[in-house]
Design a protein around this motif. Sequence first.
Motif, PDB file in Angstrom:
ATOM      1  N   UNK A 158      14.849  17.504  17.680  1.00  0.00           N
ATOM      2  CA  UNK A 158      16.208  17.989  17.406  1.00  0.00           C
ATOM      3  C   UNK A 158      16.857  17.054  16.388  1.00  0.00           C
ATOM      4  N   UNK A 159      16.771  17.399  15.109  1.00  0.00           N
ATOM      5  CA  UNK A 159      17.254  16.521  14.042  1.00  0.00           C
ATOM      6  C   UNK A 159      18.763  16.306  14.133  1.00  0.00           C
ATOM      7  N   UNK A 211      11.508  10.403  -6.344  1.00  0.00           N
ATOM      8  CA  UNK A 211      12.614  11.319  -6.569  1.00  0.00           C
ATOM      9  C   UNK A 211      12.468  12.538  -5.674  1.00  0.00           C
ATOM     10  N   UNK A 212      13.510  12.783  -4.893  1.00  0.00           N
ATOM     11  CA  UNK A 212      13.505  13.940  -4.014  1.00  0.00           C
ATOM     12  C   UNK A 212      12.662  13.764  -2.778  1.00  0.00           C
ATOM     13  N   UNK A 213      12.070  12.589  -2.570  1.00  0.00           N
ATOM     14  CA  UNK A 213      11.230  12.369  -1.409  1.00  0.00           C
ATOM     15  C   UNK A 213      11.904  11.413  -0.442  1.00  0.00           C
ATOM     16  N   UNK A 214      11.298  11.273   0.742  1.00  0.00           N
ATOM     17  CA  UNK A 214      11.739  10.276   1.692  1.00  0.00           C
ATOM     18  C   UNK A 214      10.919   9.031   1.492  1.00  0.00           C
ATOM     19  N   UNK A 215      11.494   7.899   1.783  1.00  0.00           N
ATOM     20  CA  UNK A 215      10.790   6.642   1.601  1.00  0.00           C
ATOM     21  C   UNK A 215      10.837   5.851   2.890  1.00  0.00           C
ATOM     22  N   UNK A 216       9.707   5.248   3.248  1.00  0.00           N
ATOM     23  CA  UNK A 216       9.630   4.416   4.426  1.00  0.00           C
ATOM     24  C   UNK A 216       8.937   3.126   4.046  1.00  0.00           C
ATOM     25  N   UNK A 270       0.860  -1.173   0.000  1.00  0.00           N
ATOM     26  CA  UNK A 270       0.000   0.000   0.000  1.00  0.00           C
ATOM     27  C   UNK A 270       0.900   1.228   0.000  1.00  0.00           C
ATOM     28  N   UNK A 271       0.825   2.006  -1.064  1.00  0.00           N
ATOM     29  CA  UNK A 271       1.687   3.177  -1.193  1.00  0.00           C
ATOM     30  C   UNK A 271       0.945   4.398  -0.687  1.00  0.00           C
ATOM     31  N   UNK A 272       1.591   5.140   0.215  1.00  0.00           N
ATOM     32  CA  UNK A 272       1.043   6.382   0.738  1.00  0.00           C
ATOM     33  C   UNK A 272       2.076   7.461   0.514  1.00  0.00           C
ATOM     34  N   UNK A 273       1.689   8.521  -0.197  1.00  0.00           N
ATOM     35  CA  UNK A 273       2.657   9.564  -0.556  1.00  0.00           C
ATOM     36  C   UNK A 273       2.181  10.920  -0.069  1.00  0.00           C
ATOM     37  N   UNK A 274       3.136  11.740   0.316  1.00  0.00           N
ATOM     38  CA  UNK A 274       2.903  13.166   0.500  1.00  0.00           C
ATOM     39  C   UNK A 274       3.987  13.895  -0.269  1.00  0.00           C
ATOM     40  N   UNK A 275       4.044  15.183  -0.084  1.00  0.00           N
ATOM     41  CA  UNK A 275       5.040  15.958  -0.833  1.00  0.00           C
ATOM     42  C   UNK A 275       6.456  15.628  -0.380  1.00  0.00           C
ATOM     43  N   UNK A 276       6.623  15.246   0.894  1.00  0.00           N
ATOM     44  CA  UNK A 276       7.955  15.095   1.446  1.00  0.00           C
ATOM     45  C   UNK A 276       8.362  13.661   1.751  1.00  0.00           C
ATOM     46  N   UNK A 277       7.448  12.703   1.726  1.00  0.00           N
ATOM     47  CA  UNK A 277       7.856  11.345   2.044  1.00  0.00           C
ATOM     48  C   UNK A 277       6.887  10.356   1.430  1.00  0.00           C
ATOM     49  N   UNK A 278       7.317   9.115   1.434  1.00  0.00           N
ATOM     50  CA  UNK A 278       6.488   8.015   0.951  1.00  0.00           C
ATOM     51  C   UNK A 278       6.781   6.788   1.789  1.00  0.00           C
ATOM     52  N   UNK A 331      23.173  15.947   4.627  1.00  0.00           N
ATOM     53  CA  UNK A 331      22.134  15.331   3.808  1.00  0.00           C
ATOM     54  C   UNK A 331      21.229  14.455   4.664  1.00  0.00           C
ATOM     55  N   UNK A 332      21.808  13.743   5.614  1.00  0.00           N
ATOM     56  CA  UNK A 332      21.005  12.888   6.486  1.00  0.00           C
ATOM     57  C   UNK A 332      20.060  13.716   7.350  1.00  0.00           C
ATOM     58  N   UNK A 333      20.545  14.851   7.845  1.00  0.00           N
ATOM     59  CA  UNK A 333      19.696  15.721   8.666  1.00  0.00           C
ATOM     60  C   UNK A 333      18.540  16.269   7.838  1.00  0.00           C
ATOM     61  N   UNK A 334      18.824  16.704   6.613  1.00  0.00           N
ATOM     62  CA  UNK A 334      17.759  17.219   5.749  1.00  0.00           C
ATOM     63  C   UNK A 334      16.723  16.150   5.464  1.00  0.00           C
ATOM     64  N   UNK A 335      17.175  14.944   5.212  1.00  0.00           N
ATOM     65  CA  UNK A 335      16.227  13.865   4.961  1.00  0.00           C
ATOM     66  C   UNK A 335      15.431  13.502   6.188  1.00  0.00           C
ATOM     67  N   UNK A 336      16.082  13.532   7.354  1.00  0.00           N
ATOM     68  CA  UNK A 336      15.388  13.243   8.603  1.00  0.00           C
ATOM     69  C   UNK A 336      14.258  14.235   8.847  1.00  0.00           C
ATOM     70  N   UNK A 337      14.508  15.500   8.545  1.00  0.00           N
ATOM     71  CA  UNK A 337      13.489  16.527   8.777  1.00  0.00           C
ATOM     72  C   UNK A 337      12.296  16.374   7.849  1.00  0.00           C
ATOM     73  N   UNK A 338      12.449  15.647   6.739  1.00  0.00           N
ATOM     74  CA  UNK A 338      11.335  15.438   5.817  1.00  0.00           C
ATOM     75  C   UNK A 338      10.397  14.333   6.283  1.00  0.00           C
TER      76      UNK A 338
END
Length: 729
Positions: free
Chosen positions: A263-264, A199-204, A43-51, A236-243
């Motif tokens: 606190x990222x 592309x450009x999003x976070x994935x979980x 089941x794919x759930x997407x927003x602007x910043x993560x998936x 880069x890891x901090x930026x991705x964590x904040x997404x």
Amino acid sequence: MTARHVLLTQLVALFHAASIAVAFQFPTKSTSKSCIPSQRRRLLVRTQNFKFTLHSSPKDENCDDSSSGDKLPFLARTIQKILRKSENTKDYRKQQSSPTAEKDAQPISNKKNINDDDESAATKAFQMMALAEKIRLEAELSEMVLALEKIAKLETKAAAVGENPDWRSGILNDVRLISQRLDPPEKTAVSNKPNDSIKGNSRVDVLIPDQEAKVKANRCDDTATQTLLTKEKDEDAINGFEQLPQPFKDIMAKQVGLADGTNATLVIEKLMAENLLRQAGENETFAFSTTIKADDLGDILIDPQFIEMDTFISSMLPEVTRKQPLNEEYVNAFCKEVLDVNTFSPNGKPEIVPGGFIIRGESRVKSQQGRGDGDVLIETIGEKLAGSSVNKSVQCYYILDPTPASGEEILNEEDELPLLLLTNYDVSPNTNVWVKPLVSLLALTSVVGFALGSFSMNVEVLDRATKAAEAGSDLSWLYALSFPIAWSILTTQMAHEAGHLIVALKDDIKIGFPALIPSFQLGLTGAITPITSPPKNFISLFDFSIAGPLFGLITSLGLLYLGLEMTALMDIVSRQQLPSVPAIFLRSSTLGAGIIEYLLGDGILNTPDPAASVIKLHPFAITGFCGLLTNALSLLPIGNTDGGRISLAFFGRSFSRVVHGSAVLLLALSGLFGADESNILISYALYSQLWQKEPEIPCLNEVDELDAIRGCVAIAMSVFVMLILIPLS
């Protein structure tokens, strides 16, 4: 088949404790490769910043290619399927051999008007269908057994992959083919373009086993695809964590002993220090793996509709109603001990909302002696609640439905049906013990500063004070001149608070000690008087809210008139010692300016340069004018100010939010486009949005509306406020 069935049963028991693994992968150009890829329902759930992807099968627990593979979740899932098919086959065999099978296979045999030939044909058709299904299941079972044998061979080859690296690609292809045969991929609307959706999003990836299992820690350590994160990549890891969404941040933070993931930078540093953060794949994907309990998934996989409802209700009710979640046992006790056919009949189970529960249903009481249905219902519920086991634990309100309404409900006028809202008993605001004293002390300082500053534009007084300071003389005479301004400002505010106190004592409304709010433009912006217990109804809330500004306005008008009369009767020498205020300040109120011109002479405020012109007035006239402005500002329909409370009682909880937004917008526009030359309105808009933007706590009864008399008073007061706050043109 019996021995095979027993063997498979034992194998399934070994894998009954499968884990739920959650793999976080963020800022990435593409997804990283899993240790042993398998085709999974998702089941794919997407927003602007993560998936994130919700899978129906667990990921490989032993990601090491050299393992024997005897505990692969993939194998466990395969065995479960074989066992399930085997059990279905046994059921069909029992059905055929059962004495009642023939009877069960004739669903229409007992009906009238059907002859024996029809019954026989129907029976044979049913038996043929059952036989065909049996053959099909046995064929699938045979295919499963063959697949199991192939998997066993792949396990042997996987154990030797370290000596034969060339086997790796072949093993992965075989596993993929077997997976596709056992569990064909479902069609999804995902784009076929590579990396189009991520592309450009976070994935979980959230991996869930087919059955509930005990949780055990698993982390992938495939060094062929993962390396420790380097210091150069921490940004880069901090930026991705904040997404990532907040629940995922909190899970990662708790793995390193932090309370939450706010606190990222600190979270990423601790993950790196404990070697929990990895850099996986050729595309430099940052990966983190951990294990969570199945019960915790409810906090992560939240229905978007629930989020919308949660946000909507949170905007309707103040934060104090959500200080602590209401115990569901209290709700059940309330329903059993308080609600009955004589009070309120629920038509469903209590529904959880932010801070409490709502109970939909129908009131069973009727109005009595001019009292509304809601008042009678709340009084009846209050009497029964007082004798229940949840007294002083649950607070019950009779309100209109606060949940978002659908289009159909709005068309059918079913969008605001009455219901019961249950929250914790304590809805008093949480305020730091030092906040009120410090803010009030700052307010007193602003009053003194305003009183002394009112003489800064009086040239005679300023020259005298300068010479006295240079000579080291006593300045007590200046303090004596300023004292009437200071105490009259406080007197106006005391009259305002006295109005609130009188109604609070009459209607048994518990209030907190008021906190004075500073203003260097008016001396005081007003005071925040918190309501710590719910008013009985909208009438009680209206009376409490309007009494304070009404007393304050009457006092201010009296001081303004008295001060202007004393100014007009003063001789020239005495008038030289009066404080001075700019003409532009006095023009900020049409009503105040009109009274000044009426008593002191037409045209006194019509100067070529109002900003440079000053007018000498008695201290009472200045404080009376300031009192008009502060009390009128407090009547603006914003948040939990007096005006916001009146708006809530007049318009209801839903529409008062619209009025609140409109009022703030008008104040902001007036300041931005030059209609507020003294910047009083825009300053108040900023203050109210910072300190008093939340709605007021619910009344016990918010269903019964205001009477016509109070409605007319509210309209008249609105006109009066506009006359005060609209600047003189």
